[in-house]
Scaffold this motif. Structure first.
Motif, mmCIF file in Angstrom:
data_model
loop_
_atom_site.group_PDB
_atom_site.id
_atom_site.type_symbol
_atom_site.label_atom_id
_atom_site.label_comp_id
_atom_site.label_asym_id
_atom_site.label_seq_id
_atom_site.Cartn_x
_atom_site.Cartn_y
_atom_site.Cartn_z
ATOM 1 N N ASN A 1 11.494 15.495 4.097
ATOM 2 C CA ASN A 1 11.036 14.220 3.529
ATOM 3 C C ASN A 1 9.508 14.205 3.490
ATOM 4 O O ASN A 1 8.852 14.586 4.467
ATOM 5 N N ASN A 2 8.943 13.771 2.377
ATOM 6 C CA ASN A 2 7.481 13.789 2.223
ATOM 7 C C ASN A 2 6.782 12.994 3.314
ATOM 8 O O ASN A 2 5.610 13.191 3.577
ATOM 9 N N SER B 1 1.865 12.682 2.162
ATOM 10 C CA SER B 1 3.109 12.685 1.403
ATOM 11 C C SER B 1 3.229 14.130 0.946
ATOM 12 O O SER B 1 2.798 14.483 -0.150
ATOM 13 N N HIS B 2 3.768 14.945 1.829
ATOM 14 C CA HIS B 2 3.733 16.391 1.565
ATOM 15 C C HIS B 2 4.847 16.793 0.602
ATOM 16 O O HIS B 2 5.829 16.085 0.435
ATOM 17 N N SER B 3 4.660 17.960 0.018
ATOM 18 C CA SER B 3 5.570 18.380 -1.044
ATOM 19 C C SER B 3 6.715 19.246 -0.540
ATOM 20 O O SER B 3 7.440 19.825 -1.343
ATOM 21 N N GLY B 4 6.894 19.304 0.783
ATOM 22 C CA GLY B 4 8.070 19.986 1.325
ATOM 23 C C GLY B 4 8.019 21.497 1.217
ATOM 24 O O GLY B 4 9.053 22.161 1.182
ATOM 25 N N GLY C 1 0.806 -1.221 0.000
ATOM 26 C CA GLY C 1 0.000 0.000 0.000
ATOM 27 C C GLY C 1 0.837 1.267 0.000
ATOM 28 O O GLY C 1 0.321 2.345 -0.288
ATOM 29 N N ARG C 2 2.120 1.096 0.359
ATOM 30 C CA ARG C 2 3.036 2.254 0.422
ATOM 31 C C ARG C 2 2.381 3.436 1.153
ATOM 32 O O ARG C 2 1.657 3.224 2.124
ATOM 33 N N SER C 3 2.603 4.618 0.674
ATOM 34 C CA SER C 3 2.077 5.799 1.386
ATOM 35 C C SER C 3 0.571 5.948 1.287
ATOM 36 O O SER C 3 -0.007 6.794 1.987
ATOM 37 N N ALA D 1 16.443 12.081 3.931
ATOM 38 C CA ALA D 1 16.083 13.413 3.418
ATOM 39 C C ALA D 1 16.033 13.393 1.903
ATOM 40 O O ALA D 1 16.669 12.571 1.260
ATOM 41 N N HIS D 2 15.229 14.271 1.354
ATOM 42 C CA HIS D 2 15.250 14.482 -0.095
ATOM 43 C C HIS D 2 14.739 15.886 -0.389
ATOM 44 O O HIS D 2 14.113 16.525 0.459
ATOM 45 N N MET D 3 15.009 16.347 -1.610
ATOM 46 C CA MET D 3 14.574 17.668 -2.037
ATOM 47 C C MET D 3 13.037 17.742 -2.047
ATOM 48 O O MET D 3 12.375 16.745 -2.342
ATOM 49 N N PRO D 4 12.472 18.915 -1.749
ATOM 50 C CA PRO D 4 11.014 19.065 -1.826
ATOM 51 C C PRO D 4 10.492 18.707 -3.220
ATOM 52 O O PRO D 4 11.141 19.018 -4.218
#
Lengths: 336, 336
Positions: free
Chosen positions: B133-134, B80-83, B46-48, B109-112
Motif C-alpha cells: 500500500n502506498n 505515497s510510494h509506488s510499491g 489534505g489527504r496524503s 492492500a493494492h497493486m503497486p
C-alpha cells in the motif's frame, strides 16, 4: 444565454471534496434542444463517443453486407472495448475476413482495460498488439470500407485519406455544419478529431435515435448501428463497463457511448432523443454521473432498473478496504 | 474577496479540450499569504499531501530515535510510494524492527503504482499485502509511535485512538486552528482526514520550511522530516513520480508531496515558504501543472532545471503511438 452547467460533487464524509462541471444537451432530430446545461455552442471533440456516427459509413457503403458483418462486428465498430478475449478474437476473425491482420491497424497498442485480461497477458509474458487497442473495431471498420471500395488501406488514419474524408462528410451532414474550418486535433488512436459544438453532436445522436431527417440509405444504416449496439452491449465496452452495464440493464431503451476526456453520447430510440455530455475537466466519473442524472430526468429507467443501477448512477467512493466513504452525485444546488 | 482560480488547460490540436480550476496558496510561517488563487478559506482534505505534518509525531515523540530510524524510513513515513521492491522491503525491515509485520497494518492492500513492479507481482501470481500500500510507510510510522509510547497498536486508524488524537493535536498547532468541529471523512487508507482551509495548510507547510514559529521539539522534528524527504526523494514517491523527479532535479530546494483528489503540498526551505494546491475536480494532472506554474513564479528553478523539467511542468499529451497531440499547461489568460 446558456443555462448553468451540470455540477457533479464527490463527497467524502461531511465535505464535498471535489467538484466537476459538465456541459450537456438533449436534442431532437430536428436540432431542437429539449434541455441544456452550460454553453452548448462550445466546440467539443467527440472522441470515441461519436463512434456510432463513424460506423454509418461502414454500413451505408455496403461494406458491412459485402463482408457479411453481424451485430457483433458493427457493435465493435462503435466500441471502446476493454480488450477481453472475445473482443480481440472477433476483431482478428473480422480482419482475416477482409484479407488483413492486426499489422494493418494504425491505432497503436495498449494493455487491455479489463484487469483480468491484462493480468492474463502479463502472466503469459505477452505484449498486446493493435487488436487489443480499444479502438481496434473502429479501425477494422475503416479498413473494411477501404477494402470494399478499392481504396489504399495504408495511411487510412490521415485527414487526407478517402476514409477520413468520407467520415468528415458524414459528420457534416448529421451535425448540419460545414466543418472545413472546425478546430481539429489528433485522437488517441491517430485519426483526426473534429471540434463540433456540443449541441450539434446531441442533434446528430438524436438523428441516430430517430433517423426521420436522414437520407434513406443513412437512415437504414443508423437503425442498424443503433440496433447492433443495443443487441451487443458487451461488444461496445466490456464486462462491468458503465455504458455496457446501462445498455444491458435498460435493454432496448438506449445506446450509450463514452469518449476520452469526459465525453458521453446517448441515443434514446423510444423518445427520439440524443444526448451529449462533456465534463469540462475531462473526467469520466463526472460525465457518467451527469449521464445518470440526465437519463433519470428523462424518465428512462423504471423502478427496478433504477434500483439495479443505483451504484452506477451515483457511485460510492470506496477506501482501500472497500468501506464506503463518500458518493459521486449531482450537486444538491442546481448551480454554482 | 478571493483572486481567480489558477486555470490549467489541456490542449489537443487547435482546441482547449479540457480545463481545470485550482485553488492555491503560498504562505509564510507567520501565516502571511504571499500569493493566492481561488477561495483559500475553503476547507480541503489534505489527504496524503500532509503526510510530512503527520510524520512530525514520529520524530518528536522520540520514537524515530528509539528505533534508530534514518532518512529512508522518515521519508517513507511521508511517502505515497509506488510499491517498488526497495519501498516494500524497507517497510518490512522497519516493521520487524518494531516487532510487528504487514499483518498489523490497517491500510488495506493494492497493486503497486509502479508498472514494472505490478507486472512482476502478476507474473509471479502473487497478491500484494498491506506493505505494498502506498501509505504503508505512514502507517508503520504510526505503529512505531504507538509501540514506543506503549499504546495498543490495534485500531490505530480510528479517530479515537491515541495515535490519531495526537496527530489531530499536531495539525491544530501547525495550522493554528481548533479542528474539533472541522469537516471530517475517512481517507483511502482508513485514517481520519480533516477539512482544513487551504491557506492554513499552506501556512503549516511554511512552518516546515521555516520552523521559527514552532515549539523547539517540533522545530527540530520539522527540520529532520524535510531533510529526510529531500535526501530520499525516491522513497517519498518512486521511479519517475512527479514529486520525486522534481525533488531529485532541484535537489535541496524543495520538498513536495501529492495527495489524492488533486492536492499538493510544497515546502521551500530556502525561501521559508509553504504551498498548498487543490485541483477543484480532484485531478492530479491539474494539480501538477499548477505546482509547476507556482514554482516557476517563485523562481525556484534555474535555467538547466527548467529545461530538464519542461515535460514535467507542462507535459505533452501523447497518443497511443507516442505522438505529441497536445499539452497540459496554465491557461494563457489569467482567469475565466
Amino acid at each position: 444565454m446558456s443555462h448553468p452547467p451540470l455540477i457533479i460533487d464527490v463527497t467524502r464524509g461531511s465535505l464535498v471534496e471535489s467538484r466537476h462541471r459538465c456541459i450537456a444537451a438533449v436534442a431532437g432530430p430536428d436540432g431542437g434542444v429539449v434541455r441544456s446545461w452550460g454553453d452548448i455552442e462550445q466546440p467539443v471533440y467527440g472522441r470515441s463517443a461519436i463512434k456510432p456516427l463513424l460506423a454509418l459509413a461502414l454500413v451505408e457503403t455496403g461494406a458491412a453486407d459485402a463482408f457479411g458483418l453481424g451485430d457483433a462486428e458493427i457493435a465493435l465498430a462503435c466500441a471502446s472495448h476493454s480488450g477481453e478475449p472475445r473482443h480481440v478474437e472477433t476483431v482478428r476473425a473480422w480482419l482475416r475476413r477482409i484479407g488483413l491482420s492486426a499489422a494493418d491497424l494504425e491505432c497503436g497498442a495498449h494493455m487491455p482495460y479489463d484487469e483480468p485480461s491484462m493480468r492474463a497477458l502479463v502472466a503469459a509474458a505477452q505484449t498486446p498488439d493493435a487488436a487489443y487497442n480499444n479502438c481496434s473495431g473502429k479501425h477494422t471498420g475503416f479498413l473494411t470500407t477501404a477494402v470494399h471500395l478499392g481504396e489504399p488501406t495504408r495511411g487510412y488514419i490521415r485527414y487526407e485519406h478517402p476514409v477520413q474524408q468520407r467520415l468528415l462528410g458524414v459528420l457534416e451532414q448529421v451535425c448540419g455544419l460545414d466543418l472545413s474550418e472546425a478546430p481539429r486535433g489528433v485522437d488517441g488512436c491517430g485519426i483526426p478529431t473534429i471540434g463540433i459544438p456540443l449541441g450539434n453532436t446531441a442533434m446528430a445522436m438524436a438523428r441516430l435515435a430517430d433517423p426521420v431527417e436522414l437520407p434513406p440509405e443513412r437512415a437504414i444504416a443508423a437503425k442498424r448501428v443503433v440496433a447492433a449496439m443495443m443487441a451487443e452491449p458487451y461488444m461496445v465496452g466490456g464486462r462491468g463497463e458503465f455504458a455496457s452495464v446501462l445498455m444491458e440493464e435498460a435493454a432496448g431503451k438506449l445506446a450509450l457511448k463514452p469518449g476520452a476526456e469526459g465525453v458521453y453520447a446517448g441515443i434514446l430510440p423510444g423518445q427520439g432523443l440524443g444526448i451529449c455530455v462533456k465534463a469540462e475537466d475531462g473526467t469520466s466519473r463526472a460525465a457518467q454521473a451527469a449521464v445518470g442524472r440526465i437519463l433519470e430526468e428523462l424518465g428512462v429507467f423504471d423502478a427496478a432498473e433504477r434500483r439495479a443501477l443505483a451504484d452506477r448512477l451515483t457511485p460510492p467512493v470506496l477506501n482501500r478496504v472497500g468501506l464506503e466513504v463518500g458518493r459521486i452525485r449531482p450537486a444538491e444546488k442546481a448551480a454554482f
